[in-house]
Design a protein around this motif. Structure first.
Motif, PDB file in Angstrom:
ATOM      1  N   GLY A   1       0.693  -1.345   0.035  1.00  0.00           N
ATOM      2  CA  GLY A   1      -0.078  -0.167   0.003  1.00  0.00           C
ATOM      3  C   GLY A   1       0.998   1.252  -0.216  1.00  0.00           C
ATOM      4  O   GLY A   1       2.101   1.061   0.312  1.00  0.00           O
ATOM      5  N   ALA A   2       0.265   2.471  -0.383  1.00  0.00           N
ATOM      6  CA  ALA A   2       0.920   3.697  -0.281  1.00  0.00           C
ATOM      7  C   ALA A   2       0.866   4.313   1.024  1.00  0.00           C
ATOM      8  O   ALA A   2      -0.215   4.618   1.524  1.00  0.00           O
ATOM      9  CB  ALA A   2       0.105   4.479  -1.321  1.00  0.00           C
ATOM     10  N   ASP A   3       1.934   4.469   1.575  1.00  0.00           N
ATOM     11  CA  ASP A   3       2.065   5.110   3.061  1.00  0.00           C
ATOM     12  C   ASP A   3       2.009   6.623   3.141  1.00  0.00           C
ATOM     13  O   ASP A   3       2.797   7.221   3.003  1.00  0.00           O
ATOM     14  CB  ASP A   3       3.287   4.547   3.573  1.00  0.00           C
ATOM     15  N   ILE A   4       0.775   6.728   3.080  1.00  0.00           N
ATOM     16  CA  ILE A   4       0.299   8.313   2.597  1.00  0.00           C
ATOM     17  C   ILE A   4       0.556   9.311   3.616  1.00  0.00           C
ATOM     18  O   ILE A   4       1.027  10.286   3.499  1.00  0.00           O
ATOM     19  CB  ILE A   4      -1.233   8.419   2.380  1.00  0.00           C
ATOM     20  N   LEU A   5       0.710   8.840   4.972  1.00  0.00           N
ATOM     21  CA  LEU A   5       1.403   9.560   6.143  1.00  0.00           C
ATOM     22  C   LEU A   5       2.848   9.447   6.507  1.00  0.00           C
ATOM     23  O   LEU A   5       3.283  10.377   7.257  1.00  0.00           O
ATOM     24  CB  LEU A   5       0.574   9.444   7.430  1.00  0.00           C
ATOM     25  N   GLY A   6       3.452   8.380   6.014  1.00  0.00           N
ATOM     26  CA  GLY A   6       4.728   8.267   6.199  1.00  0.00           C
ATOM     27  C   GLY A   6       5.068   7.516   7.585  1.00  0.00           C
ATOM     28  O   GLY A   6       6.333   7.328   7.861  1.00  0.00           O
TER      29      GLY A   6
END
Length: 282
Positions: free
Chosen positions: A178-183
């Motif tokens: 998944g894309a780690d949107i908040l890091g």
């Protein structure tokens, strides 16, 4: 994954025949709630996953051809769904909302965006591109209402496609990344193609340490996922890509079958919402 608190809240509903959402289902009109995820992040504050319906939807579907959207999918928007009334009902302070995550840009998922302009917006570049393409008739046919998302929101977007991918825990298999949107590993955007261009879900782990996948419109019901029964081709071909939709549904079915503790929450399923609220599996 960093834990977050999730409340899965209804904000309005639409009504149409159930068979349009799952082959073999009833011909009778059925109410489908529009669910909103209120995510309370331990460091970032409140983050919304989609916005549900809003009185702005009625305004946006008053002229033609946009009114065709409302005629073909009748909606129920009660007075308590006015933005500040809805926030107060759920003990949400407007100033504490830090960001919004959009699964896709259909009107029932972004009708409240006028209230959130200026906040960070996490979404798909492909989805936003479709919303901004010219052609009002084309947009209505695709369930898109450009007026619901103010143009100034575009400058605040962080696109899923540009975010580094990380591995998902085994709880989400066969979904692997998944894309780690908040890091920080707390909210991982997961591509769930087929329903429309730029359709994504969101993987998280809640305060009870339960793996949760917010599935948007990759399925309209948990029953369709459990039985792996897609909508009729008429529905999927009108809005998106049938084969991609069915492949995604197959992956959701495998995830539900293989991971009994995984909570998959489609955005219009009252049964899954009630089960999650009570802490039960579905």
């Amino acid at each position: 994954m960093k834990r977050v608190k999730l409340q899965w809240l209804a904000r309005g509903s639409c009504r149409h025949p159930a068979f349009m959402t799952m082959r073999g289902a009833s011909l009778c009109p059925t109410d489908f709630p529009a669910m909103v995820g209120l995510i309370r992040h331990p460091d970032r504050g409140a983050i919304l996953f989609d916005t549900g319906y809003d009185p702005a939807f009625i305004e946006a579907t008053t002229p033609f051809p946009e009114r065709l959207y409302r005629w073909t999918t009748p909606v129920r928007i009660s007075p308590d769904l006015a933005w500040h009334a809805w926030l107060a009902k759920h003990d949400i302070a407007a100033e504490n909302i830090a960001a919004v995550v959009v699964s896709h840009f259909h009107g029932d998922h972004v009708a409240g965006m006028r209230n959130l302009a200026g906040l960070p917006l996490y979404c798909s570049a492909a989805g936003l591109g479709e919303l901004r393409r010219p052609g009002r008739v084309r947009r209505v046919r695709q369930g898109l209402l450009a007026d619901l998302v103010p143009a100034e929101c575009d400058a605040d977007c962080s696109f899923f496609e540009n975010v580094p991918r990380v591995a998902l825990p085994a709880d989400f298999a066969p979904f692997t990344e998944g894309a780690d949107i908040l890091g920080d590993g707390s909210l991982l955007a997961v591509p769930l193609p087929g329903h429309c261009k730029g359709h994504w879900g969101l993987a998280l782990r809640d305060e009870a340490d339960r793996a949760v996948l917010l599935a948007g419109d990759a399925s309209w019901s948990i029953e369709a996922i459990r039985r792996c029964v897609p909508p009729p081709r008429l529905t999927t071909a009108l809005l998106g890509e049938t084969e991609a939709y069915r492949a995604t549904l197959g992956d959701l079915h495998a995830a539900l079958t293989n991971n009994r503790e995984l909570a998959i929450l489609p955005s219009h399923c009252a049964q899954a919402a009630a089960a999650y609220d009570s802490g039960d599996a579905v």
